[in-house]
Design an enzyme around this catalytic site. Sequence first.
Site, PDB file in Angstrom:
ATOM      1  N   SER A 331       0.836  -1.197   0.000  1.00  0.00           N
ATOM      2  CA  SER A 331       0.000   0.000   0.000  1.00  0.00           C
ATOM      3  C   SER A 331       0.870   1.246   0.000  1.00  0.00           C
ATOM      4  CB  SER A 331      -0.894  -0.027   1.238  1.00  0.00           C
ATOM      5  OG  SER A 331      -1.686   1.124   1.275  1.00  0.00           O
ATOM      6  N   TRP A 334       2.445   1.594  -3.374  1.00  0.00           N
ATOM      7  CA  TRP A 334       1.491   2.075  -4.381  1.00  0.00           C
ATOM      8  C   TRP A 334       1.495   3.606  -4.439  1.00  0.00           C
ATOM      9  CZ3 TRP A 334      -2.957   5.125  -3.875  1.00  0.00           C
ATOM     10  CH2 TRP A 334      -3.811   5.151  -4.986  1.00  0.00           C
ATOM     11  N   HIS A 335       1.725   4.215  -3.283  1.00  0.00           N
ATOM     12  CA  HIS A 335       1.697   5.683  -3.226  1.00  0.00           C
ATOM     13  C   HIS A 335       2.884   6.316  -3.920  1.00  0.00           C
ATOM     14  CE1 HIS A 335      -1.393   5.022  -0.158  1.00  0.00           C
ATOM     15  NE2 HIS A 335      -1.769   6.268  -0.406  1.00  0.00           N
ATOM     16  N   GLY A 336       4.003   5.602  -3.966  1.00  0.00           N
ATOM     17  CA  GLY A 336       5.168   6.184  -4.637  1.00  0.00           C
ATOM     18  C   GLY A 336       6.306   5.182  -4.726  1.00  0.00           C
TER      19      GLY A 336
END
Lengths: 484, 432
Positions: A331, A334-336
């Site tokens: 997770s 996924w953000h960066g």
Amino acid sequence: MVFASPIFLLYFLPVFLLVYYLTQKKYKNFVLLIAGVIFYAWGAPKFIYVLLGTTFIDYLLVNQIDKYRGTVTSRIFLLISLVINVGLLFYFKYCGFFVENINALLNAFGVTGEITFTKVIMPIGISFYTFETITYVVDVYRGVHKPQKNFWDYQSYIILFPKLIAGPIVRYHEIAGQISDRSANETIDNKLTGLYRFAIGLAKKVLIANAMAKVADGVYGDPETAAGMIAPEMLSSAHAWTAALAYTFQIYFDFSGYSDMAIGLLKMIGFKIPENFNNPYISQSITEFWRRWHITLGNWMKNYLYIPLGGNRVKTKTRLYFNLWIVFLLSGFWHGASWNFIVWGAWHGLFLILDRMFLEKLTVYIGKPGRILLTFFLVVIGWVFFRVKDVATGFEYVKSLFGAGNSSSVLNVSNEFVLLFFIAVFFSFFASFKKTAEISENLFERDYRAVTHLAFAAATLAFFVICLSSLTADGFNPFIYFRF
Amino acid sequence: MAASQRFKKILLLVLLGLMFLPLLQHYSKLYNEKKLKGAYTEQPEPYLSLSAWNSGTFQDSFSDWVKNNAGFHATFVRVHNQLDYYMADKLNAYNVILGKDGYLYEQQYINAYLGRDYMGEDYWKKMCSRFKRAQDSLAAKNIYMLIALAPGKAAFFPEYLPDSCGKPSGKSNYLTFQKEMGIHGINHIDFMKWFLKMKSTAQYPLYPKGGIHWSTYGSTLALDSLTKFIRHKTNFKIPGIKITGINVTDSLFEYDTDINDATNLLWPIPPVKLAYPRLALDTSSGNRPYPLYTVADSYNWYFYRTDINKEIFQPCTFNYYNATIYSSAGITSAANDKYIMRPNSILMFLVTDGNLGGFPWKFLDDLEVLLKLRDAVTEEDIQNVIWEIKNNKDWLESVKQKAAERGISLDSMMRGDAVWTINKRLDDRIIK
């Protein structure tokens, strides 16, 4: 194109709404599709072809998945679709990260030479629309719903512009019926309350988030390059906390504001989609935080990662905690494509596990305000890692929160920032009490009296004017006279 | 009772209709909106082409263009500026500082008053030596050279400066230049000193609250002093001026409220009433106009624009920052319209403390060439120095950095540095 821009608010949105409302029902999806293509192509004129191409391929693959349901062939088509979608994400977003880290590893082992990779520009919104496509493909495979027969309707679901760039991540079955017929939702009440919500979202983003960003950026530097950052050792504790809190509110009001705009806009055109934020800063545990923050991502992670890994039905607690941690690492990732995002995910994963182990039982003794404050504290620390460019700098900034920096540094903030900060605090914790939570919960679902509608309308108008003023005037700093 | 459907329909239509207003205003110009004040560059509407679309440049340009040209843009800017002013005492105009009681300043004049832009005593000694040589050479041709120091606002109104400005350092370009002019015997008139002396006794304000420059009344007194000074110091019997009437008003002329206007507030800061004298020519002490060539900053605008000025000085030429020439023949570039030495004329330099850093904007270099006090800078000289720059690693790095900071090409920066270096070397040769 972004919502909080003059081009969108003054040109695109009024024209789109006019055309949409005047179009006959059977052509409305076509109007949505054209609007979505223009909206996306405006910011990514070359990537629109990637988006259209991949959605076309997925449409074909999904039909095959459904055709060969229950067979190995169906599974093969599923895998092909997943490889394409995840592959796209990997190539555009993560390839550079892996190449960099492999090279670092090779270097550490004394291997000369390195893998070269030309950095590519990441298509805007790719993280969101690939995840949505995956939900569609997997749900068809699982038999949750039948595939959409009409290719243009399917395209208009993926390219539904209000949610295209930054979510919410909407699973197909959540709006399947609305794609073909949303007349039940196309009420005056929904149009009005949708517009009110859009205006509130706009105000959250432009008035609060942007003001918080100025202070956060003043300490952490430019989000892309970190240029202009103040070194952590130069910060006093107060200075460091101001920046951390400013960022905490920036990210909440920016992201939730955008979600409000997306949900509000969709409501105006007859779509009802899931909520994405539910007062996350009043959470009493990290576990609760993830039921209130970016809810649609949390649901995606649960349905397409956690459950396939075994979910709560695994044999041992160790396996359960391991799965939880993996989900949160991913997770974060996924953000960066950077280690600091992974550390952020790991931080949350750790406390989620601790909640299950003993933390939730232990914090009963500190009361509700104590639990809210503790959770908020943990979230703020996490945001420091989320904001910085690398993990080491993140640790240094966290140390400065606890007095490791220069005790004499002073942050000068404007009265405007102070006012907006307290407004941010007020609205972040507004729903902490039962009565206020009730007000917050059904704010846009009630049958209001005329005077309340007028108040909302006046506020909507005021927000539009103030936000547009801020957006159009930004950077307008004339000379008195031209100089030589 | 819940609102009726009809009410809600009308409300929705009104709100949606209002969303269209800016678009309607842009294309129909139904409402006559007041233009924004201040100096800013207007952007032309971008042209759509396939290549511009594919590269994204059209979208960026069009978005910028919409941002700056949408309907009611001026109103939106004013709303924003007003909110910033109310909430944060912030004014959104380049280098404008809000002082106490609504007095407005420009940062450069504050810097000049505080001595933050001080060039050093040696610099002014050298400059004055050069001016003296030029003055003497011009005097030999019966051209009277004179330097006028106009009062800077921060120096005139230090009591209204915000406390955050701090105290003056005691050394400033104005103080040193004025002192050195006296030592070197340069003809000069110190309006700054005179204005400060008159401040408490002047009948009407010598400086506006919301303007950069001296007030019309203040500059009228200055013009009167200037004519008397010239008559006294030379044999040029130019006419003077007399005040035949005064109009006191808070409906100020544009140049008395230029800073206030450039802040583009919805409700501008209330001004102090100013006096606007009516003038007539006074031929009692002289009645022959003489040519005047003025090299000046914007403080000369009052002198130049006043009709009566053209009866006192004929012809009257205004060289604005040695960049643009204003005269009865029109407006030309200073690069193409060189100063012509005319016997029995006046060459005046007029400058405020805030502009002393760049003064006299290379005019003195050109004048020295004209007076054969220095060699002209040739293209060969420039190329020679550019060669030096390219072969000096540190110098080249420094020039590259300056070019990046200023957003100009390396070639332009090298050329600029070369010209500066040549002139400096010439200065050092001229002044022992």
